[in-house]
Write an enzyme that holds these catalytic residues in place. Structure first.
Site, PDB file in Angstrom:
ATOM      1  N   GLY A  19     -46.876 -23.004  23.884  1.00 33.03           N
ATOM      2  CA  GLY A  19     -47.574 -23.709  22.806  1.00 33.03           C
ATOM      3  C   GLY A  19     -46.984 -25.086  22.648  1.00 33.03           C
ATOM      4  O   GLY A  19     -45.869 -25.233  22.124  1.00 33.03           O
ATOM      5  N   SER A 143     -38.729 -25.433   9.445  1.00 34.42           N
ATOM      6  CA  SER A 143     -39.256 -26.396   8.482  1.00 34.42           C
ATOM      7  C   SER A 143     -38.863 -27.801   8.903  1.00 34.42           C
ATOM      8  O   SER A 143     -37.770 -28.011   9.435  1.00 34.42           O
ATOM      9  CB  SER A 143     -38.739 -26.132   7.069  1.00 34.42           C
ATOM     10  OG  SER A 143     -39.268 -27.131   6.205  1.00 34.42           O
ATOM     11  N   LYS A 215     -38.550 -18.439   4.411  1.00 31.18           N
ATOM     12  CA  LYS A 215     -39.377 -19.627   4.694  1.00 31.18           C
ATOM     13  C   LYS A 215     -40.607 -19.663   3.784  1.00 31.18           C
ATOM     14  O   LYS A 215     -41.023 -20.724   3.314  1.00 31.18           O
ATOM     15  CB  LYS A 215     -39.797 -19.646   6.166  1.00 31.18           C
ATOM     16  CG  LYS A 215     -40.779 -20.763   6.525  1.00 31.18           C
ATOM     17  CD  LYS A 215     -40.163 -22.131   6.291  1.00 31.18           C
ATOM     18  CE  LYS A 215     -40.940 -23.364   6.641  1.00 31.18           C
ATOM     19  NZ  LYS A 215     -42.333 -23.442   6.739  1.00 31.18           N
ATOM     20  N   HIS A 218     -39.451 -20.900   0.598  1.00 25.93           N
ATOM     21  CA  HIS A 218     -39.246 -22.354   0.774  1.00 25.93           C
ATOM     22  C   HIS A 218     -40.560 -23.083   0.558  1.00 25.93           C
ATOM     23  O   HIS A 218     -40.632 -24.095  -0.154  1.00 25.93           O
ATOM     24  CB  HIS A 218     -38.694 -22.621   2.184  1.00 25.93           C
ATOM     25  CG  HIS A 218     -38.777 -24.060   2.621  1.00 25.93           C
ATOM     26  ND1 HIS A 218     -39.973 -24.662   3.002  1.00 25.93           N
ATOM     27  CD2 HIS A 218     -37.833 -25.029   2.730  1.00 25.93           C
ATOM     28  CE1 HIS A 218     -39.755 -25.922   3.316  1.00 25.93           C
ATOM     29  NE2 HIS A 218     -38.460 -26.173   3.162  1.00 25.93           N
ATOM     30  N   ASN A 219     -41.618 -22.571   1.161  1.00 23.18           N
ATOM     31  CA  ASN A 219     -42.913 -23.238   1.038  1.00 23.18           C
ATOM     32  C   ASN A 219     -43.475 -23.136  -0.379  1.00 23.18           C
ATOM     33  O   ASN A 219     -44.093 -24.075  -0.870  1.00 23.18           O
ATOM     34  CB  ASN A 219     -43.908 -22.663   2.044  1.00 23.18           C
ATOM     35  CG  ASN A 219     -43.679 -23.221   3.442  1.00 23.18           C
ATOM     36  OD1 ASN A 219     -42.556 -23.596   3.773  1.00 23.18           O
ATOM     37  ND2 ASN A 219     -44.703 -23.281   4.246  1.00 23.18           N
ATOM     38  N   GLU A 222     -41.744 -25.667  -2.152  1.00 20.59           N
ATOM     39  CA  GLU A 222     -42.327 -26.955  -1.683  1.00 20.59           C
ATOM     40  C   GLU A 222     -43.611 -27.271  -2.478  1.00 20.59           C
ATOM     41  O   GLU A 222     -43.795 -28.394  -2.955  1.00 20.59           O
ATOM     42  CB  GLU A 222     -42.618 -26.814  -0.193  1.00 20.59           C
ATOM     43  CG  GLU A 222     -43.360 -27.962   0.469  1.00 20.59           C
ATOM     44  CD  GLU A 222     -43.701 -27.628   1.939  1.00 20.59           C
ATOM     45  OE1 GLU A 222     -42.779 -27.342   2.703  1.00 20.59           O
ATOM     46  OE2 GLU A 222     -44.899 -27.646   2.290  1.00 20.59           O
ATOM     47  N   TYR A 223     -44.463 -26.264  -2.641  1.00 18.60           N
ATOM     48  CA  TYR A 223     -45.704 -26.472  -3.408  1.00 18.60           C
ATOM     49  C   TYR A 223     -45.361 -26.924  -4.831  1.00 18.60           C
ATOM     50  O   TYR A 223     -45.980 -27.834  -5.377  1.00 18.60           O
ATOM     51  CB  TYR A 223     -46.507 -25.170  -3.503  1.00 18.60           C
ATOM     52  CG  TYR A 223     -47.425 -24.833  -2.353  1.00 18.60           C
ATOM     53  CD1 TYR A 223     -47.017 -24.942  -1.028  1.00 18.60           C
ATOM     54  CD2 TYR A 223     -48.712 -24.350  -2.590  1.00 18.60           C
ATOM     55  CE1 TYR A 223     -47.868 -24.577   0.017  1.00 18.60           C
ATOM     56  CE2 TYR A 223     -49.567 -23.992  -1.548  1.00 18.60           C
ATOM     57  CZ  TYR A 223     -49.131 -24.103  -0.250  1.00 18.60           C
ATOM     58  OH  TYR A 223     -49.967 -23.737   0.777  1.00 18.60           O
ATOM     59  N   HIS A 486     -49.678   4.572 -24.262  1.00 21.89           N
ATOM     60  CA  HIS A 486     -48.873   4.252 -23.068  1.00 21.89           C
ATOM     61  C   HIS A 486     -47.364   4.389 -23.327  1.00 21.89           C
ATOM     62  O   HIS A 486     -46.589   4.196 -22.414  1.00 21.89           O
ATOM     63  CB  HIS A 486     -49.202   2.843 -22.576  1.00 21.89           C
ATOM     64  CG  HIS A 486     -50.601   2.731 -22.044  1.00 21.89           C
ATOM     65  ND1 HIS A 486     -51.044   3.475 -20.973  1.00 21.89           N
ATOM     66  CD2 HIS A 486     -51.659   1.982 -22.447  1.00 21.89           C
ATOM     67  CE1 HIS A 486     -52.321   3.178 -20.727  1.00 21.89           C
ATOM     68  NE2 HIS A 486     -52.717   2.290 -21.620  1.00 21.89           N
TER      69      HIS A 486
END
Ligand code: 6PG
Length: 513
Positions: A19, A143, A215, A218-219, A222-223, A486
């Protein structure tokens, strides 16, 4: 390692890369810079030609650093045994397909396949089981985008320790490096001159799945980080009436302090960019519909599933979803009223900007606190031992959320390995205590002015909820028991004891269920 030149014998390449898109090509060149001879394969022969051409252009016509191969069989036979093959292909089904094809191409049980994509963590767990007797399936989440891949990404490797022993030296070599004294990235952008000293941003995370989970979080962070910066921009733009260039200057100033980070740096650059067609600030002609590939969404979903409150991360995902409803928003803007906006005058502007800097910092602390809290919850669920000081360290350079601030997070987990939440670390607790008034003033200003800042507001609510000893969940439990029997626990009895009251006849004794 590298030959000095001439034709390439079989079985001599140190690693194969499958790739050759942006990430794969740059990881291959990065490996080559560190002295590894790399066999390169892609379904698109033009990409193979392109990497060979780039390498020869940079290193001379007789460079043998990159060895082109046109079939998976040729790839396998070009590699030393046992082989190491790195996949840089889209996450999901393609990873399984290529693994199957590699089995057919003759890889064996001692070979290591490393998935570097943004794979779903649970897919990585399943793949290791599925291919257990075929080869060693290993992953390293990456990353840092294109430049990171080329000159030093942050890497989150996970899988069998046996595979890590083999691939660890390669991954540590190509990773970004940090100056041990300052905790700051050691930057390079010169092909062929890699950084070889400093602390590598690659540490073994744990069994398969753990690295991709880290990861993913992490993202998610990041957002949140990106959304918070966008909200600070919007407050300056709308409430303070500042131009993109003026806001860029503020971001550059903030980048000298505790907010010093890659994301603030690039935000200033984005705001300073002119549109070559209209000469307006480019940001003003970029359509305000955010895209996403899904890792932030996965983080929010995982937070909901583990019951870990990561609302600022989730708000950042929702903010992207809401932005995507562009045509609805345009119509709504015509009919929905906002508040009467009082202008912030020139004299007040500087004070508001200072408050905003502190609001962004406090909100950012909360977003990171949520991310680490989520990783902690997942680690307990999955039986992983995650070393949070190490994780913060490998995010100090190479990755998208790299920031000076990560050193403080690492220090917090070094002080207390069992820290339940970053907010209660003495350093961060003191930082928020110092700046919270400015944070509250900023959130209040945005509410009064009608400037949406969902991430900042959610971060403040997270902080206020987390520091509240008695939340209204007592009333909520009463509601649940009222309509659905409940049950509830009592503050004066062991929590495991569940009670129900006959709400229509409270004179009847409580029932211990
Ligand atoms: C990184 C980034 C990267 C991610 C992009 C796009 O760490 O290098 O997180 O992995 O794919 O940032 O993500 P979205 O398209 O979801 O914004």
């Amino acid at each position: 390692m590298q030959n000095s030149g001439g034709s390439q014998p079989n079985n001599s390449c140190d690693i194969g890369v499958i790739g050759l898109g942006v990430m794969g090509k740059n990881l291959a060149l990065n490996l080559a810079d560190h002295g590894y001879q790399v066999a390169c394969f892609d379904l698109d022969a033009k990409r193979i030609d392109a990497i060979v051409a780039q390498d020869r252009n940079e290193n001379g016509a007789d460079s043998t650093r990159i060895v082109p191969v046109h079939t998976l069989e040729a790839l396998r036979s070009s590699l030393v045994s046992p082989a190491v093959i790195l996949l840089s292909i889209p996450a999901g089904k393609p990873v399984d397909m290529v693994c199957e094809q590699l089995i057919a191409a003759g890889i064996d049980s001692e070979d290591v396949i490393i998935d570097t994509g943004n794979s779903l963590w649970s897919d990585s767990v399943a793949r290791e089981q599925r291919f257990a007797d075929k080869f060693l399936f290993f992953t390293t989440a990456v990353s840092g985008g294109e430049v990171g891949a080329r000159f030093g990404p942050s890497l989150m490797p996970s899988g069998s320790e046996k595979a890590w022993e083999r691939v660890g030296p390669m991954l540590r070599a190509i990773a970004a490096k940090v100056d041990a004294e300052t905790g700051k990235p050691i930057e390079t952008a010169t092909p062929g001159e890699p950084v070889k000293h400093g602390e590598p941003c690659a540490a073994y995370i744990g069994p398969n799945g753990a690295g991709h989970y880290v990861k993913m979080v992490h993202n998610g962070i990041e957002y949140a980080d990106m959304q918070l910066i966008c909200e600070a921009y919007q407050i300056m733009r709308v409430a303070l009436g500042m131009s993109p260039g003026e806001i860029a200057a503020v971001f550059r100033r903030w980048n000298q302090g505790p907010l010093d980070s890659y994301l603030i740096e690039i935000s200033a650059e984005v705001l300073d960019q002119q549109d070559p067609e209209t000469q307006q600030p480019l940001v003003d002609v970029i359509l305000d519909k955010a895209g996403m590939k899904g890792t932030g969404l996965w983080t929010a979903v995982s937070a909901l599933q583990t019951g870990s409150p990561a609302q600022t991360i989730a708000q950042a995902v929702f903010a992207r979803s809401l932005s995507a409803l562009k045509s609805e928003r345009v119509e709504a803007a015509k009919v929905l009223a906002g508040p009467e906006v009082a202008e912030v005058n020139e004299a007040q502007r500087e004070a508001v900007i200072n408050q905003l800097e502190h609001a962004l910092y406090c909100s950012k602390i909360c977003a990171y606190a949520q991310g680490f809290q989520l990783m902690n919850a997942a680690a307990q669920e999955q039986g992983w031992t995650l070393h949070f000081a190490e994780i913060a360290k490998i995010w100090r350079a190479g990755c998208i959320i790299r920031a000076v601030f990560l050193q403080s997070i690492s220090n917090a987990f070094d002080r207390d390995i069992n820290l339940p939440n970053l907010l209660v670390d003495p350093f961060f607790a003191e930082q928020i205590a110092t700046y919270q008034a400015d944070w509250r003033a900023t959130v209040a200003l945005s509410a009064v002015q009608g400037v949406a800042c969902p991430a900042m507001m959610s971060a403040l609510s997270y902080y206020d909820s987390y520091r509240t000893a008695v939340l209204p969940a007592n009333l909520l439990q009463g509601q649940r028991d009222f309509f659905g029997a409940h049950t509830f626990s009592r503050t004066d009895k062991p929590a495991a004891e569940k009670y129900h009251i006959e709400w229509s006849d409270p004179s009847r004794p409580l029932q211990l269920i």
